[in-house]
Design an enzyme around this catalytic site. Sequence first.
Site: not given
Length: 913
Positions: A14, A122, A340, A810, A813, A835, A840
């Site tokens: 392969e 494979d 591999y 809010c 804040c 918020c 927050c």
Amino acid sequence: MSGSRPIRVLNVAEKPSVAKAVAGILSRNRGLRVRDGRSRYNRIFEFEYTIRSQACHMLVTSVTGHLMELDFDERYRKWYSCDPSDLYSAPVRKHVPQDKVDIKRCLEEEARKCQWLILWLDCDREGENIAFEVVEVCTAVNHHLNIWRARFSALIDREIHESVQNLVRPNQLFADAVDARQEIDLRIGASFTRFQTMLLKDAFVLDFAGDEKNLVLSYGPCQFPTLGFVVERFWEIQSHEPEEFWTINCSHTSDEGIATFNWMRGHMFDHTCAVIIYEMCVEEPTATVTRVRNQEKLKYPPYPLSTIELQKRASRYFRMSSEHTMKVAEELYQAGFISYPRTETDGFSVNTDLHAIAREQQGHPLWGSYAQQLLDPESGLWRNPGSGGHDDKAHPPIHPTKFSTGESRWSQDHNRLYELVVRHFLACVSQPAVGAETTVEIDIAGELFSASGRVIVAKNYLDVYRFESWGGSMIPNYLFGQQFVPTSLTLDSGVTRPPPLLSEADLLSCMDKAGIGTDATMHDHIKKLLDRFYATKDTNTRFSPTNLGEALVMGYDEMGYELWKPYLRSMMECDMKAVSVGTKRKAEILETCLQQMKACFLDAKSNKVKLLEAMEIFFERSNRGGGVRDEQHDVGQVVRSCGSCHQSDMVLKRKPDGNFMVGCLHFPQCRNVVWLPGGISEAAVTSQICNSCTPGPVFKIQFKFQRIAIPHHYNVDHLGCIGGCDDTLKELIEICGTGPRNPVITPARGRRPMEPSSNAQRGTTRQSACVHCRQTGHSSNDCPSQISDSRGSQRGRRLSLQNRTTTLSCNACGEPCIFRTANTANNRGRKFYKCQREECNFFVWEDSIDNNDTGGGRARSPPSRGSRGRGRGEGRSAPNVSFVTATGEPISGRRCFICGDPSHFANVCPNRG
DNA sequence: GCAAGGTC
């Protein structure tokens, strides 16, 4: 299999590295000749060998993965050559792409001169499919080839010699499964990609891509579920509803040190209960030790390294992307330093000489002494590694194959990855770490608390695997029955947090669990999300969806399709398995799967308005959607289905002379058309549906007129309907005409285009009532009742979010709040503001806000539990006072239960004993 | 210009 004259045997692997290894093992490096083939990477090895008494002249060469690609016939390759739904039945064929032609020619030349062909691909389904590609190329030039398959699970001497002496025939069923997978992936991928790209690319302003012209909005059965994981987590975070909880913490300081005891109930969401329990503890604070447990704990080393683990650990330890990890690993592999790198296997074969691999590392300045200790039988450090139970039957786990102290060409990431591979290998052949763990449980007033500590007795593998640690702390000695009074006993509050955004390691785990992609492709799917502008990754390797990614998932979700979930791929994987074991035929699963997917595609196409609506939430409409550039090829935006031929849609288009029209897509067979007034500079179909014209839906068009072209009392912006109900549009057509082509409105098929059809609601007033609330003054799409009754759907949430974002700020804040719908069991569907700052925790329920407080004012404090319909305050209005928690967060309606003061909680009460 | 899967 007998005869004395040597036969010529063509062996095909392969990849070049396997060809080299197989030739080396079989020839034992004696009499081995090498020559170049036509392809610069795929050399040919020659030597003599005997297979079951048959003398053989062996030629070993390789391909580089798949030799062929599947694609549509030429006639269907161009994007506008057909309707995307035709791609479910368009002929497909396999062909050798240009960059593989050299390999093909080389195989043909050698196959002509050989009697046997041995396939060393494979030993997985893809490998079997590649084997048949090789067979097809070779037998086309030599019908007499005797075809054999070598089955091997590792490139080690015994396996390879045994496999060549026990050749089998290739397995057609395995190859069939892959054929089916390829065809389904191609048809689904191409149809949906063309559909959504053509529908959305020109309809919206998508200027983030830089070069919009080359933007492709791809769909794939692996990339979309990968995006789905990212979006789903993002939505989970967005809809998180913070909940306050309470916990009692206890500590005890003695001469020996400090012990911190955790409440064994964990968190309690009912404040009243927590307070009552806390009161009991404070009143009777003596602690009695009820249990002391000393235990030996083992921490096991990781399993041998598979590709996914390599990617996850490199992301976690070094913040390397999975794609970059694979690139670096590939280079280390090519240079011979590691095995591999694409393997699912996480257990070593019993035949592997693990000691030899460890011996190679004995001279390393950093981990050499550990390797020496490991190999010394006296140390007892060696342990045969465990296995995670995965085996791809093709490759061993990733391990070092060559000693290095670092090469001059290596980057920091080469050094890091090599170190990870070596340390991981040494760790997994080592004894587990041993710890002594002590757990102490105490009882205070009937409540249980526990503390634990750990001491590491033997680090063992942790000595070499510096990436892992095993934190622990000492706690003082306690005796069963011992009594003491805690140094501190506090009632503390906290809030639940949403989960974090998905990290790259999380995303790989999600994909692995759902079977999305393979070890060799998972990093590609993740990269594709970034390349297609569907997601972004922050510096912390965490993924967020972009607006585009979220809109696409939202659109399909609104259609009710789970195309963005992993189920489709899982179903396909089940079918593949069934084909490979012979319980279903390839043709059978192709037919049923494609039939289902075509039905799904057609349904998605007819529901494309959902996709458009989702996109509209995030993006501006563009005026390019009307087929400005190429009338023949540009499909245009759908306004309504054609009431004349009943076979196609009427779409908005702009003719090369600049004038707009709405014409049937079935032209020239159907000539139904509505010519629009001259003087329009922009026109775009909106998602608003006219609620009077039938048969619906008739989508309204947003027009922009040139000021100079219309009388001054008309607005230049007009949201119009071409179904016949729009008197303003009729007047403007009268005034402006329809451009030089049609000075008079020419009805198609003898009917005036602006007239409603015969069964339409004639005489509808211009200001029609909303279909939802029966009120005038807004359209059904703008109906406030619909906005707030969004049933918690994503789209509803986002619409609400868009419309309501700035109405509250809010309390904590001052930032704007965003409006959301709760999705928890107790409050599903209930609306709240949170918020917008993620860090927050301020939030407030919509139904707890005073009616006159929403007009851009500030939100009230978060409501007490009473206002949420639970707990002590049920049915009682909360007193309007401010409280703070121990961390200073404001909470309303509470009173210290010790002194009755409304300014603080009991846990910070100065009168607390 | 589309997919996913190999591989360089």
